[in-house]
Scaffold this motif. Structure first.
Motif, PDB file in Angstrom:
ATOM      1  N   ALA A  79      -5.850  10.222  -5.875  1.00  0.00           N
ATOM      2  CA  ALA A  79      -6.627  10.094  -7.093  1.00  0.00           C
ATOM      3  C   ALA A  79      -5.739  10.515  -8.325  1.00  0.00           C
ATOM      4  O   ALA A  79      -6.255   9.658  -9.381  1.00  0.00           O
ATOM      5  N   GLY A  80      -4.785  11.049  -8.083  1.00  0.00           N
ATOM      6  CA  GLY A  80      -4.087  11.256  -9.428  1.00  0.00           C
ATOM      7  C   GLY A  80      -2.795  10.513  -9.477  1.00  0.00           C
ATOM      8  O   GLY A  80      -2.425   9.287  -8.631  1.00  0.00           O
ATOM      9  N   ASP A  81      -2.049  10.650 -10.619  1.00  0.00           N
ATOM     10  CA  ASP A  81      -0.642   9.728 -10.807  1.00  0.00           C
ATOM     11  C   ASP A  81       0.248  10.147  -9.558  1.00  0.00           C
ATOM     12  O   ASP A  81       0.491  11.500  -9.231  1.00  0.00           O
ATOM     13  N   LEU A  82       1.068   9.214  -9.276  1.00  0.00           N
ATOM     14  CA  LEU A  82       2.107   9.460  -8.374  1.00  0.00           C
ATOM     15  C   LEU A  82       3.313   9.719  -9.193  1.00  0.00           C
ATOM     16  O   LEU A  82       3.849   9.280 -10.297  1.00  0.00           O
ATOM     17  N   THR A  99      12.726   2.611  -9.732  1.00  0.00           N
ATOM     18  CA  THR A  99      12.611   3.708  -9.318  1.00  0.00           C
ATOM     19  C   THR A  99      11.932   3.778  -7.919  1.00  0.00           C
ATOM     20  O   THR A  99      11.550   2.801  -7.276  1.00  0.00           O
ATOM     21  N   PRO A 100      11.483   4.852  -7.174  1.00  0.00           N
ATOM     22  CA  PRO A 100      11.146   4.885  -5.913  1.00  0.00           C
ATOM     23  C   PRO A 100       9.366   4.276  -6.028  1.00  0.00           C
ATOM     24  O   PRO A 100       9.255   3.506  -5.113  1.00  0.00           O
ATOM     25  N   VAL A 101       8.899   4.525  -7.160  1.00  0.00           N
ATOM     26  CA  VAL A 101       7.566   3.925  -7.265  1.00  0.00           C
ATOM     27  C   VAL A 101       7.613   2.296  -7.398  1.00  0.00           C
ATOM     28  O   VAL A 101       6.737   1.481  -6.598  1.00  0.00           O
ATOM     29  N   LYS A 102       8.615   1.723  -7.996  1.00  0.00           N
ATOM     30  CA  LYS A 102       8.822   0.393  -8.156  1.00  0.00           C
ATOM     31  C   LYS A 102       9.155  -0.272  -6.606  1.00  0.00           C
ATOM     32  O   LYS A 102       8.447  -1.041  -6.176  1.00  0.00           O
ATOM     33  N   LEU A 103       9.806   0.451  -5.764  1.00  0.00           N
ATOM     34  CA  LEU A 103       9.959  -0.039  -4.423  1.00  0.00           C
ATOM     35  C   LEU A 103       8.987  -0.074  -3.609  1.00  0.00           C
ATOM     36  O   LEU A 103       8.632  -1.012  -2.585  1.00  0.00           O
ATOM     37  N   PHE A 104       8.072   1.109  -3.700  1.00  0.00           N
ATOM     38  CA  PHE A 104       6.970   1.211  -2.854  1.00  0.00           C
ATOM     39  C   PHE A 104       5.941   0.122  -3.361  1.00  0.00           C
ATOM     40  O   PHE A 104       5.104  -0.158  -2.430  1.00  0.00           O
ATOM     41  N   GLU A 105       5.782  -0.036  -4.562  1.00  0.00           N
ATOM     42  CA  GLU A 105       4.826  -1.139  -5.149  1.00  0.00           C
ATOM     43  C   GLU A 105       5.185  -2.482  -4.403  1.00  0.00           C
ATOM     44  O   GLU A 105       4.318  -3.391  -4.105  1.00  0.00           O
ATOM     45  N   SER A 139      12.933  -7.547   2.461  1.00  0.00           N
ATOM     46  CA  SER A 139      13.148  -8.817   2.161  1.00  0.00           C
ATOM     47  C   SER A 139      12.277  -9.839   2.206  1.00  0.00           C
ATOM     48  O   SER A 139      11.698 -10.567   1.260  1.00  0.00           O
ATOM     49  N   ALA A 140      11.371  -9.493   3.315  1.00  0.00           N
ATOM     50  CA  ALA A 140      10.040 -10.268   3.256  1.00  0.00           C
ATOM     51  C   ALA A 140       9.138  -9.915   1.975  1.00  0.00           C
ATOM     52  O   ALA A 140       8.498 -10.723   1.468  1.00  0.00           O
ATOM     53  N   ARG A 141       8.888  -8.577   1.871  1.00  0.00           N
ATOM     54  CA  ARG A 141       8.077  -8.250   0.719  1.00  0.00           C
ATOM     55  C   ARG A 141       8.513  -8.723  -0.741  1.00  0.00           C
ATOM     56  O   ARG A 141       7.805  -9.321  -1.564  1.00  0.00           O
ATOM     57  N   THR A 142      10.011  -8.819  -0.894  1.00  0.00           N
ATOM     58  CA  THR A 142      10.275  -9.502  -1.894  1.00  0.00           C
ATOM     59  C   THR A 142      10.008 -11.051  -2.114  1.00  0.00           C
ATOM     60  O   THR A 142       9.562 -11.340  -3.235  1.00  0.00           O
ATOM     61  N   ALA A 143      10.234 -11.592  -0.873  1.00  0.00           N
ATOM     62  CA  ALA A 143       9.878 -13.130  -1.081  1.00  0.00           C
ATOM     63  C   ALA A 143       8.547 -13.424  -1.436  1.00  0.00           C
ATOM     64  O   ALA A 143       8.099 -14.141  -1.932  1.00  0.00           O
ATOM     65  N   ILE A 144       7.603 -12.521  -0.890  1.00  0.00           N
ATOM     66  CA  ILE A 144       6.070 -12.508  -1.026  1.00  0.00           C
ATOM     67  C   ILE A 144       5.933 -12.177  -2.444  1.00  0.00           C
ATOM     68  O   ILE A 144       4.991 -12.934  -3.044  1.00  0.00           O
ATOM     69  N   GLU A 145       6.779 -11.254  -3.201  1.00  0.00           N
ATOM     70  CA  GLU A 145       6.370 -10.898  -4.347  1.00  0.00           C
ATOM     71  C   GLU A 145       6.802 -11.951  -5.457  1.00  0.00           C
ATOM     72  O   GLU A 145       6.175 -12.185  -6.524  1.00  0.00           O
ATOM     73  N   LEU A 146       7.642 -12.662  -5.226  1.00  0.00           N
ATOM     74  CA  LEU A 146       8.307 -13.827  -6.098  1.00  0.00           C
ATOM     75  C   LEU A 146       7.387 -15.175  -5.561  1.00  0.00           C
ATOM     76  O   LEU A 146       7.655 -16.196  -6.457  1.00  0.00           O
ATOM     77  N   LYS A 153       0.028  -0.138  -3.928  1.00  0.00           N
ATOM     78  CA  LYS A 153      -1.225  -0.083  -4.668  1.00  0.00           C
ATOM     79  C   LYS A 153      -2.384  -0.441  -3.678  1.00  0.00           C
ATOM     80  O   LYS A 153      -3.535   0.044  -3.578  1.00  0.00           O
ATOM     81  N   HIS A 154      -2.069  -1.472  -2.714  1.00  0.00           N
ATOM     82  CA  HIS A 154      -3.100  -1.642  -1.722  1.00  0.00           C
ATOM     83  C   HIS A 154      -3.422  -0.408  -0.702  1.00  0.00           C
ATOM     84  O   HIS A 154      -4.517  -0.079  -0.417  1.00  0.00           O
ATOM     85  N   SER A 155      -2.392   0.184  -0.343  1.00  0.00           N
ATOM     86  CA  SER A 155      -2.540   1.285   0.370  1.00  0.00           C
ATOM     87  C   SER A 155      -3.339   2.417  -0.023  1.00  0.00           C
ATOM     88  O   SER A 155      -4.362   3.114   0.339  1.00  0.00           O
ATOM     89  N   MET A 156      -3.074   2.746  -1.296  1.00  0.00           N
ATOM     90  CA  MET A 156      -3.931   3.573  -2.258  1.00  0.00           C
ATOM     91  C   MET A 156      -5.367   3.194  -2.374  1.00  0.00           C
ATOM     92  O   MET A 156      -6.309   3.891  -2.303  1.00  0.00           O
TER      93      MET A 156
END
Length: 395
Positions: free
Chosen positions: A392-395, A366-372, A125-132, A377-380
């Motif tokens: 190094a490759g695609d997820l 998707t799982p990728v969307k939620l992880f983003e 919920s906090a990540r979503t507030a930051i995203e917005l 991207k920062h962790s990678m």
């Protein structure tokens, strides 16, 4: 403001285009054994903002935090021109990480805008507030108790659970929006109130509200609330203020009273004035019975900033953001903004699973969307910039 801008470019253009000078005004430290010499950032300040387009400094903007300044009523009217900062400029103007308290204090002193804080209760919920792009967040005690413990807001969550959750949320993005947190009654007497403030400060929390309910408290929008005597409440405030002064922190102390149900409006104003005189930065009168009462509280305590707690379907009438702005509130928190919709969505989804055998997640989630949303991207980038090859490759 996009979250990526906060993370990737912590030094604001505001710092490159303006010169900010903060001069601490001299005040007398209270002759009270609970008080220690006050850090300049906690005393009245004068701010000059000089732009490159103008060779002359703008008029000083005076504000107060530690003690009320009655003469500021007239002065405030004279400086409300183009000298205020934009609320959107405050977060990137503070380049130091883990400085949420400084950001929140600058928002109160150097802008005249209403600070909107969605209630968050966990990392997503906090990540979503930051995203917005919200400029600030509020960690709800009711949401924390429900999500972490599966329990009602009846003094079940204590300092450990509250501090741990607040620390996680406050540090999701060290350059992100400041977090205001619920600290209930302080979880004990003055010693525990001071300890709570100290732990919140070390956890990166920007500010918190401290209330006058009895230790066996309940959600502010339930009936049957009981409050402690005024002197016991003020002892909590005094201890909390002394703790933040001792740690030389910009932590914003919010005094909350729940006395309206049992003792009436006048006693609430009396308690908040006493709390203000003991160093509280902001006031919160919980459970207004009418819009007119809310507007009157702002007038009765002006120019001291007030926070409005919006709980739809609670004990108070619905007050919109625009109405709160016109009344003169400075902070507005929405305690159930994410926890209530989460319950609705979870229940509907599980009902669909039970009856139809499918979850029915939209194709774009998707799982990728939620992880983003959660910083994928920062962790990678951390791994790759350190020479790692795991991503190094695609997820």
């Amino acid at each position: 403001m996009a979250p990526s801008a906060i993370s990737e470019d912590p030094v604001s253009q505001l710092e490159n285009e303006t010169s900010l000078f903060i001069e601490a005004a001299k005040i007398d430290v209270k002759s009270n054994p609970h008080f220690e010499p006050v850090k300049p950032s906690l005393t009245p300040i004068a701010t000059e903002i000089t732009s490159e387009d103008s060779a002359e400094p703008s008029p000083a903007c005076d504000g107060f935090i530690d003690s009320p300044q009655t003469e500021l009523v007239e002065e405030t009217k004279t400086v409300k021109s183009n000298n205020w900062l934009s609320l959107n400029h405050v977060i990137p103007s503070v380049s130091e990480p883990m400085s949420g308290a400084k950001k929140l204090r600058k928002m109160l002193l150097e802008t005249d805008e209403l600070i909107i804080c969605p209630g968050v209760y966990d990392g997503l919920s906090a990540r979503t507030a930051i995203e917005l792009g919200f400029n600030a967040m509020y960690m709800t005690g009711a949401g924390t108790t429900a999500s972490r413990l599966g329990q009602p807001d009846l003094a079940i969550a204590q300092l450990h659970e509250m501090r741990e959750n607040a620390e996680m949320i406050a540090n999701l993005d060290p350059f992100g929006p400041p977090l205001i947190a619920d600290m209930d009654t302080g979880y004990g007497g003055p010693i525990m109130a001071a300890r709570t403030v100290e732990q919140y400060i070390r956890s990166g929390v920007a500010g918190a509200h401290l209330e006058d309910q009895v230790l066996m408290k309940r959600c502010g929008h339930l009936g049957g609330k009981r409050v402690v005597p005024a002197d016991e409440y003020i002892a909590r405030i005094r201890a909390a203020h002394a703790a933040r002064v001792r740690l030389q922190s910009d932590f914003v102390l919010i005094a909350r009273t729940d006395a309206l149900q049992t003792l009436g409006y006048d006693e609430c104003i009396h308690r908040l004035r006493m709390a203000r005189d003991e160093g509280a930065d902001v006031g919160l009168l919980e459970g207004f019975s009418s819009k007119e009462q809310a507007a009157q509280a702002v007038k009765d305590l002006a120019p001291w900033p007030l926070l409005l707690n919006s709980v739809e379907n609670g004990k108070s009438p619905l007050i919109t953001v625009e109405e709160a702005r016109k009344m003169g509130f400075r902070i507005m928190i929405f305690s159930f903004a994410t926890i209530a919709p989460a319950y609705i969505a979870i229940r509907e989804t599980l009902t669909r699973l039970k009856n139809q055998g499918v979850v029915g997640t939209p194709s774009n989630i998707t799982p990728v969307k939620l992880f983003e949303v959660c910083g994928l991207k920062h962790s990678m980038a951390v791994d790759m910039n350190a020479g790692g090859a795991s991503f190094a490759g695609d997820l």
